[in-house]
Write a protein that holds these residues in place. Sequence first.
Motif, PDB file in Angstrom:
ATOM      1  N   ALA A  52       1.031  -1.245   0.168  1.00 44.62           N
ATOM      2  CA  ALA A  52       0.059  -0.072  -0.037  1.00 44.62           C
ATOM      3  C   ALA A  52       0.932   1.624  -0.335  1.00 44.62           C
ATOM      4  O   ALA A  52       0.428   2.331  -0.365  1.00 44.62           O
ATOM      5  N   HIS A  53       1.985   1.628   0.446  1.00 47.12           N
ATOM      6  CA  HIS A  53       2.591   2.169   0.510  1.00 47.12           C
ATOM      7  C   HIS A  53       3.286   2.657  -0.885  1.00 47.12           C
ATOM      8  O   HIS A  53       3.922   3.701  -1.278  1.00 47.12           O
ATOM      9  N   GLN A  54       4.237   1.380  -1.208  1.00 44.74           N
ATOM     10  CA  GLN A  54       4.780   1.408  -2.723  1.00 44.74           C
ATOM     11  C   GLN A  54       3.508   2.529  -4.136  1.00 44.74           C
ATOM     12  O   GLN A  54       3.972   3.014  -4.325  1.00 44.74           O
ATOM     13  N   PHE A  56       1.045   4.249  -2.987  1.00 49.47           N
ATOM     14  CA  PHE A  56       0.968   5.175  -2.318  1.00 49.47           C
ATOM     15  C   PHE A  56       2.050   6.626  -3.583  1.00 49.47           C
ATOM     16  O   PHE A  56       1.738   6.851  -3.607  1.00 49.47           O
ATOM     17  N   GLN A  57       3.250   5.544  -3.523  1.00 51.05           N
ATOM     18  CA  GLN A  57       4.052   6.607  -3.931  1.00 51.05           C
ATOM     19  C   GLN A  57       3.691   7.150  -5.891  1.00 51.05           C
ATOM     20  O   GLN A  57       4.091   8.378  -5.937  1.00 51.05           O
ATOM     21  N   SER A  58       2.972   6.767  -6.151  1.00 51.31           N
ATOM     22  CA  SER A  58       3.015   7.104  -7.502  1.00 51.31           C
ATOM     23  C   SER A  58       1.429   7.010  -7.482  1.00 51.31           C
ATOM     24  O   SER A  58       0.517   8.541  -8.078  1.00 51.31           O
ATOM     25  N   TRP A  59       0.284   6.551  -6.796  1.00 55.76           N
ATOM     26  CA  TRP A  59      -1.135   6.903  -6.897  1.00 55.76           C
ATOM     27  C   TRP A  59      -1.402   8.944  -6.380  1.00 55.76           C
ATOM     28  O   TRP A  59      -1.994   9.530  -7.267  1.00 55.76           O
ATOM     29  N   ARG A  60       0.256   8.687  -5.480  1.00 58.92           N
ATOM     30  CA  ARG A  60      -0.208  10.443  -4.613  1.00 58.92           C
ATOM     31  C   ARG A  60      -0.083  11.673  -6.212  1.00 58.92           C
ATOM     32  O   ARG A  60      -0.823  12.839  -5.878  1.00 58.92           O
ATOM     33  N   GLY A 142      -0.861   9.075   3.269  1.00 55.12           N
ATOM     34  CA  GLY A 142      -0.514   8.387   3.021  1.00 55.12           C
ATOM     35  C   GLY A 142      -1.100   6.409   2.939  1.00 55.12           C
ATOM     36  O   GLY A 142      -2.210   7.369   2.586  1.00 55.12           O
ATOM     37  N   VAL A 143      -0.761   5.864   3.543  1.00 54.01           N
ATOM     38  CA  VAL A 143      -1.861   4.544   3.368  1.00 54.01           C
ATOM     39  C   VAL A 143      -2.654   4.600   4.782  1.00 54.01           C
ATOM     40  O   VAL A 143      -2.180   5.327   5.887  1.00 54.01           O
ATOM     41  N   VAL A 171      -5.572   2.808   1.080  1.00 56.32           N
ATOM     42  CA  VAL A 171      -6.121   2.445   1.941  1.00 56.32           C
ATOM     43  C   VAL A 171      -6.472   1.204   2.367  1.00 56.32           C
ATOM     44  O   VAL A 171      -5.947  -0.075   0.785  1.00 56.32           O
ATOM     45  N   LEU A 172      -6.111   0.481   3.277  1.00 52.04           N
ATOM     46  CA  LEU A 172      -5.736  -0.710   3.522  1.00 52.04           C
ATOM     47  C   LEU A 172      -7.175  -0.876   4.335  1.00 52.04           C
ATOM     48  O   LEU A 172      -7.453  -0.457   5.280  1.00 52.04           O
TER      49      LEU A 172
END
Length: 188
Positions: A52-54, A56-60, A142-143, A171-172
């Motif tokens: 999820a963090h990975q 986030f790096q592109s999604w944001r 972030g997540v 999101v988780l």
Amino acid sequence: MYPECRGGKKSMSTSTAVQHSPIASTNPYNTEIMREFPPIREEAVDHAIREAHQAFQSWRGTSVDERAALVGRAAQLMRERIEHLARLATLEMGKIIRHSRVEIDLSARILQYYADKAPVLLADEPLDFKDGSAVIASDPLGVILGVQPWNFPVYQTVRFAAPNLVLGNTVLLKPASNTPQSALPARR
């Protein structure tokens, strides 16, 4: 978090996950077990968080318009699958089918609201002061973990996820243990 990623608990004295029985999706009307999910191990939780963090790096960095379009597509898919989703909620919760349809419809409308309004809701808001100016900006964090209740599993998931997704968070989801199948469509 997905139903496959739930249930294990970390012992306070060791780093290994305590094993529990499977998480069962049970029809409350006749107590039939419809599906079982294994409890999650600690390593799987760590893996889900890293993924999820990975993401986030592109999604944001994705534009608000692109994120809104994806949330709008989720609304469309929910409307197209209203009967299937309503039946699933009814089977897991014992909810009257009419009430399940209302929940799914409301959830689709919430998704569509955030899809339609995201550019306005997330626009920078300038503030003028006597001696200067400032800007209120909506930036992703972030997540985000959502621990969901059982009574409105689709609505609560959408209410939590839609604004976070258009904002640029990932999101988780940890659904309620008695309604794990109602969370499955959210992962798609």
